[in-house]
Design an enzyme around this catalytic site. Structure first.
Site, PDB file in Angstrom:
ATOM      1  N   TYR A 103     -14.227  12.784  -7.039  1.00 52.58           N
ATOM      2  CA  TYR A 103     -13.786  12.010  -5.866  1.00 52.58           C
ATOM      3  C   TYR A 103     -14.911  11.080  -5.398  1.00 52.58           C
ATOM      4  CZ  TYR A 103     -10.481  11.048  -2.139  1.00 52.58           C
ATOM      5  OH  TYR A 103      -9.589  10.426  -1.309  1.00 52.58           O
ATOM      6  N   LYS A 160     -13.895   8.580   2.785  1.00 54.10           N
ATOM      7  CA  LYS A 160     -12.991   9.355   3.652  1.00 54.10           C
ATOM      8  C   LYS A 160     -13.760   9.978   4.826  1.00 54.10           C
ATOM      9  CE  LYS A 160      -9.036   8.687   1.537  1.00 54.10           C
ATOM     10  NZ  LYS A 160      -8.184   7.584   2.051  1.00 54.10           N
TER      11      LYS A 160
HETATM   12  P1  NAD Z   1      -0.589   4.389  -3.515  1.00 53.16           P
HETATM   13  O1  NAD Z   1      -1.236   3.758  -4.697  1.00 53.16           O
HETATM   14  O2  NAD Z   1       0.869   4.554  -3.555  1.00 53.16           O
HETATM   15  O3  NAD Z   1      -0.988   3.629  -2.184  1.00 53.16           O
HETATM   16  C1  NAD Z   1      -2.209   2.971  -2.014  1.00 53.16           C
HETATM   17  C2  NAD Z   1      -1.880   1.654  -1.354  1.00 53.16           C
HETATM   18  O4  NAD Z   1      -3.064   0.931  -1.035  1.00 53.16           O
HETATM   19  C3  NAD Z   1      -1.031   0.733  -2.265  1.00 53.16           C
HETATM   20  O5  NAD Z   1       0.151   0.391  -1.597  1.00 53.16           O
HETATM   21  C4  NAD Z   1      -1.907  -0.475  -2.452  1.00 53.16           C
HETATM   22  O6  NAD Z   1      -1.155  -1.658  -2.528  1.00 53.16           O
HETATM   23  C5  NAD Z   1      -2.731  -0.430  -1.175  1.00 53.16           C
HETATM   24  N1  NAD Z   1      -3.926  -1.261  -1.261  1.00 53.16           N
HETATM   25  C6  NAD Z   1      -4.991  -1.135  -2.092  1.00 53.16           C
HETATM   26  N2  NAD Z   1      -5.862  -2.148  -1.872  1.00 53.16           N
HETATM   27  C7  NAD Z   1      -5.331  -2.908  -0.866  1.00 53.16           C
HETATM   28  C8  NAD Z   1      -5.735  -4.086  -0.197  1.00 53.16           C
HETATM   29  N3  NAD Z   1      -6.869  -4.731  -0.524  1.00 53.16           N
HETATM   30  N4  NAD Z   1      -4.928  -4.589   0.770  1.00 53.16           N
HETATM   31  C9  NAD Z   1      -3.774  -3.976   1.097  1.00 53.16           C
HETATM   32  N5  NAD Z   1      -3.332  -2.864   0.496  1.00 53.16           N
HETATM   33  C10 NAD Z   1      -4.093  -2.350  -0.483  1.00 53.16           C
HETATM   34  O7  NAD Z   1      -1.338   5.801  -3.358  1.00 53.16           O
HETATM   35  P2  NAD Z   1      -1.292   6.906  -2.203  1.00 53.16           P
HETATM   36  O8  NAD Z   1      -1.827   8.127  -2.846  1.00 53.16           O
HETATM   37  O9  NAD Z   1       0.031   6.940  -1.545  1.00 53.16           O
HETATM   38  O10 NAD Z   1      -2.406   6.396  -1.193  1.00 53.16           O
HETATM   39  C11 NAD Z   1      -2.188   6.204   0.191  1.00 53.16           C
HETATM   40  C12 NAD Z   1      -3.333   6.817   0.998  1.00 53.16           C
HETATM   41  O11 NAD Z   1      -3.264   8.233   0.880  1.00 53.16           O
HETATM   42  C13 NAD Z   1      -4.739   6.431   0.530  1.00 53.16           C
HETATM   43  O12 NAD Z   1      -5.559   6.259   1.662  1.00 53.16           O
HETATM   44  C14 NAD Z   1      -5.179   7.655  -0.242  1.00 53.16           C
HETATM   45  O13 NAD Z   1      -6.591   7.778  -0.307  1.00 53.16           O
HETATM   46  C15 NAD Z   1      -4.558   8.717   0.620  1.00 53.16           C
HETATM   47  N6  NAD Z   1      -4.469  10.056   0.024  1.00 53.16           N
HETATM   48  C16 NAD Z   1      -3.889  10.225  -1.196  1.00 53.16           C
HETATM   49  C17 NAD Z   1      -3.812  11.490  -1.753  1.00 53.16           C
HETATM   50  C18 NAD Z   1      -3.193  11.697  -3.110  1.00 53.16           C
HETATM   51  O14 NAD Z   1      -3.465  12.730  -3.726  1.00 53.16           O
HETATM   52  N7  NAD Z   1      -2.358  10.801  -3.593  1.00 53.16           N
HETATM   53  C19 NAD Z   1      -4.313  12.594  -1.055  1.00 53.16           C
HETATM   54  C20 NAD Z   1      -4.896  12.410   0.201  1.00 53.16           C
HETATM   55  C21 NAD Z   1      -4.968  11.119   0.724  1.00 53.16           C
END
Ligand code: NAD
Length: 272
Positions: free
Chosen positions: A154, A161
């Site tokens: 990570y 984060k």
């Molecule tokens: P995802 O890829 O579906 O979503 C990530 C989003 O970030 C995408 O829609 C992408 O277009 C957007 N993005 C990236 N760069 C960008 C920019 N410059 N401008 C605007 N948008 C931008 O993946 P996800 O897992 O749904 O991620 C959403 C959030 O959840 C993130 O903050 C991620 O760190 C967090 N998260 C994810 C997990 C997991 O295991 N998937 C766990 C905990 C937290």
């Protein structure tokens, strides 16, 4: 319907696997009217039908690192949407090479990109739309356990984060005067586009499934239900909080089950 009469902006839908989609769907079911952003033309094709499915024709381009896009977003929202009640920030990015291998090898560029897109973006987005938010509104972002504990691969995103969670507290203080609440959900691992960039992600999913108290992984709609609560007046006294939605994995000091390289169980705590 806990969000009836509320309007919200959803930032971070890439496709129907996105956590933002799970939260938006539940918010819609709970009566909210929604607007969406998309990162680029390739993703517009994905976001448009999702917005339509959730009863919205309001979709706006937003590269969250682009000040002009943020200014345009604010102007468009003011014109088309008027004042609104909540914002979901579900955005993170780090270069793929920074999410594999050793943290000590993180480059300055990778660090800056991760911090700007995954942390500063919450501050910039909040600043841009705050004048349009109704008093007693709510902002929600997404974090992960890797911000407070070591999680393999990570790396720089863990540092991001940690900074994001701290930003939640500082923003909660600043916006508290208007009754606007700022919270984060720390979600368990979920297979999404963003997660596919993290090294050994399948193994992380398996490990969490085996060792979380609920013995399974969370899904985007469960994150959605907790998200809808935090964005609603049901959470009217909750701000600056990092709320774990991870099947309880974060409480574990040591797992029940460990496997060797071939997947054979080498440790299984007997619960009987
Ligand atoms: P995802 O890829 O579906 O979503 C990530 C989003 O970030 C995408 O829609 C992408 O277009 C957007 N993005 C990236 N760069 C960008 C920019 N410059 N401008 C605007 N948008 C931008 O993946 P996800 O897992 O749904 O991620 C959403 C959030 O959840 C993130 O903050 C991620 O760190 C967090 N998260 C994810 C997990 C997991 O295991 N998937 C766990 C905990 C937290």
């Amino acid at each position: 319907m806990i969000l009836k009469g509320k309007k919200g902006l959803i930032v971070g839908v890439a496709n129907n696997k996105s956590i933002a989609y799970g939260i938006a769907k539940i918010c819609h079911e709970q009566g909210a009217e929604l607007a969406f952003t998309f990162l680029n033309d390739a993703l517009k094709k994905r976001v448009e039908p999702i917005a339509a499915e959730l009863g919205s024709d309001k979709i706006y381009e937003l590269d969250i690192n682009n000040d002009e896009h943020l200014a345009n977003l604010r102007a468009s929202l003011e014109k088309d949407f008027g004042k609104f009640d909540f914002v979901l920030h579900a955005v993170a990015f780090a270069p793929r090479e920074a999410l594999d291998g050793k943290f000590i090898d993180t480059t300055k560029d990778a660090f800056n990109i991760a911090m700007q897109t995954s942390v500063y973006s919450l501050i910039a987005l909040t600043n841009a739309v705050e004048p349009l938010l109704n008093d007693n509104g709510a902002i929600l972002t997404l974090s992960y356990l890797g911000g407070v504990k070591f999680v393999p691969h990570y790396n720089v995103m863990g540092v991001a984060k940690a900074a994001l969670e701290s930003s939640v507290r500082y923003l909660a203080h600043d916006l508290g005067e208007r009754g606007i609440r700022v919270n984060a959900i720390s979600a368990g691992p979920i297979k999404t586009l963003a997660a596919s960039g993290i090294g050994d992600f399948r193994l992380i999913l398996k490990y969490n499934e085996k060792n979380a108290p609920l013995k399974r992984n969370v899904d985007i709609f469960e994150v959605g239900k907790s998200g809808a609560y935090l964005l609603s007046d049901f959470a009217s006294a909750v701000t600056g909080e990092i709320h774990y939605v991870d099947c309880g994995y974060n409480i574990m000091g040591m797992g029940d089950i460990a496997t060797d390289d071939e997947g054979n169980t080498i440790l299984a705590i007997d619960k009987n």
